[in-house]
Motif scaffolding. Structure first.
Motif, PDB file in Angstrom:
ATOM      1  N   GLU A  60      15.489  -5.801 -13.282  1.00 31.58           N
ATOM      2  CA  GLU A  60      15.978  -4.600 -13.648  1.00 31.58           C
ATOM      3  C   GLU A  60      15.081  -3.588 -14.409  1.00 31.58           C
ATOM      4  O   GLU A  60      14.268  -3.945 -15.160  1.00 31.58           O
ATOM      5  CB  GLU A  60      17.157  -5.009 -14.756  1.00 31.58           C
ATOM      6  CG  GLU A  60      18.015  -3.903 -14.947  1.00 31.58           C
ATOM      7  CD  GLU A  60      19.298  -4.256 -15.690  1.00 31.58           C
ATOM      8  OE1 GLU A  60      20.214  -3.565 -15.927  1.00 31.58           O
ATOM      9  OE2 GLU A  60      19.678  -5.502 -15.955  1.00 31.58           O
ATOM     10  N   ASN A  61      15.124  -2.221 -13.928  1.00 35.30           N
ATOM     11  CA  ASN A  61      14.409  -1.299 -14.628  1.00 35.30           C
ATOM     12  C   ASN A  61      12.883  -1.515 -14.320  1.00 35.30           C
ATOM     13  O   ASN A  61      12.007  -1.018 -15.361  1.00 35.30           O
ATOM     14  CB  ASN A  61      14.717  -0.976 -16.091  1.00 35.30           C
ATOM     15  CG  ASN A  61      16.115  -0.689 -16.212  1.00 35.30           C
ATOM     16  OD1 ASN A  61      16.657   0.291 -15.573  1.00 35.30           O
ATOM     17  ND2 ASN A  61      16.832  -1.164 -17.342  1.00 35.30           N
ATOM     18  N   LYS A  62      12.370  -2.016 -13.205  1.00 38.47           N
ATOM     19  CA  LYS A  62      11.172  -2.332 -13.084  1.00 38.47           C
ATOM     20  C   LYS A  62      10.324  -1.354 -12.315  1.00 38.47           C
ATOM     21  O   LYS A  62      10.834  -0.721 -11.440  1.00 38.47           O
ATOM     22  CB  LYS A  62      10.835  -3.650 -12.208  1.00 38.47           C
ATOM     23  CG  LYS A  62       9.522  -4.296 -11.857  1.00 38.47           C
ATOM     24  CD  LYS A  62       9.513  -5.501 -11.183  1.00 38.47           C
ATOM     25  CE  LYS A  62       7.917  -5.958 -11.119  1.00 38.47           C
ATOM     26  NZ  LYS A  62       7.594  -6.432 -12.188  1.00 38.47           N
ATOM     27  N   ASP A  63       9.299  -0.946 -12.930  1.00 34.74           N
ATOM     28  CA  ASP A  63       8.459  -0.038 -12.385  1.00 34.74           C
ATOM     29  C   ASP A  63       6.989  -0.436 -11.770  1.00 34.74           C
ATOM     30  O   ASP A  63       6.323  -0.822 -12.568  1.00 34.74           O
ATOM     31  CB  ASP A  63       8.076   1.285 -13.528  1.00 34.74           C
ATOM     32  CG  ASP A  63       7.145   2.385 -13.007  1.00 34.74           C
ATOM     33  OD1 ASP A  63       6.680   2.366 -11.799  1.00 34.74           O
ATOM     34  OD2 ASP A  63       7.292   3.392 -13.641  1.00 34.74           O
ATOM     35  N   SER A  64       7.205  -0.339 -10.506  1.00 33.26           N
ATOM     36  CA  SER A  64       5.887  -0.845  -9.758  1.00 33.26           C
ATOM     37  C   SER A  64       4.845  -0.255 -10.080  1.00 33.26           C
ATOM     38  O   SER A  64       3.472  -0.865  -9.937  1.00 33.26           O
ATOM     39  CB  SER A  64       6.271  -0.853  -8.341  1.00 33.26           C
ATOM     40  OG  SER A  64       6.089   0.205  -7.790  1.00 33.26           O
ATOM     41  N   LYS A  65       4.488   0.902 -10.367  1.00 34.92           N
ATOM     42  CA  LYS A  65       3.245   1.636 -10.949  1.00 34.92           C
ATOM     43  C   LYS A  65       2.552   0.937 -12.210  1.00 34.92           C
ATOM     44  O   LYS A  65       1.352   0.818 -12.460  1.00 34.92           O
ATOM     45  CB  LYS A  65       3.579   3.099 -10.920  1.00 34.92           C
ATOM     46  CG  LYS A  65       3.764   3.746  -9.814  1.00 34.92           C
ATOM     47  CD  LYS A  65       4.173   5.283 -10.100  1.00 34.92           C
ATOM     48  CE  LYS A  65       4.319   5.913  -8.499  1.00 34.92           C
ATOM     49  NZ  LYS A  65       5.692   5.614  -8.183  1.00 34.92           N
TER      50      LYS A  65
END
Length: 200
Positions: free
Chosen positions: A22-27
């Motif tokens: 959840e709410n993961k930002d790949s950057k």
């Protein structure tokens, strides 16, 4: 004895099942390359990241941004995309074996399914503006309430495809395979564009 590149890639892969991301930002924190089974991805930003060689089986993506993601040899088996932004994706680069997914309330503008075999695929309440379906096998697929403005159908297998509730499509019956394809009377003009006639 030194491991080959393929062996190294296989060694790097992990197996993850039954997890929620959840709410993961790949950057800021890239998703680890691996085989994901029965996982949920909620409100994650994967835009412009590289998901090549990833395997997704029975997974769900909800409210995710997957725009311009690299999909080279990516495997999708029974994957559901809901409320996702998915601009400019090249699904023809993904693993064609057992390729199966569905889209609900997604934006797929400028994406491509060129030469893919995606029979019985369900597109629901989805924007498919200028999407390329050339040489695609869409047999028994359904487009429910979808915007198909500028979508390209060329040498496409559209047998038993349901377009009844969709709109803004334009396709040449002579250049596509139509058999028991469903159209509404309101959508007939999209089949006759090449004749430059007026339908009222």
């Amino acid at each position: 004895m030194q491991a080959s590149d393929n062996e190294l890639n296989n060694m790097e892969k992990i197996y993850i099942a039954d997890q929620i991301f959840e709410n993961k930002d790949s950057k800021t924190k890239p998703l680890k390359k691996g085989d994901y089974e029965n996982c949920q991805f909620l409100n994650c930003d994967f835009s412009e990241c590289d998901l090549s060689d990833f395997v997704f089986t029975d997974c769900e993506f909800n409210f995710c941004n997957l725009s311009l993601v690299k999909l080279i040899k990516t495997t999708f088996r029974d994957v559901k995309f809901q409320n996702c932004k998915m601009l400019g994706l090249h699904f023809e680069d993904s693993n064609e074996f057992a390729l199966s997914f569905g889209f609900d309330n997604c934006t797929l503008d400028h994406s491509s399914f060129y030469k893919t075999k995606i029979i019985k695929t369900i597109f629901k309440n989805t924007r498919l503006i200028e999407v390329d379906f050339s040489d695609c096998d869409l047999t028994s697929s359904s487009f429910f309430n979808c915007d198909l403005s500028g979508a390209i159908f060329d040498s496409t297998n559209l047998e038993k495809v349901d377009f009844l509730t969709s709109f803004n499509y334009s396709l040449d019956p002579d250049k596509n395979k139509l058999k028991k394809t469903k159209f509404s009377s309101n959508g007939l003009s999209g089949l006759l564009n090449k004749y430059d006639i007026i339908i009222e």
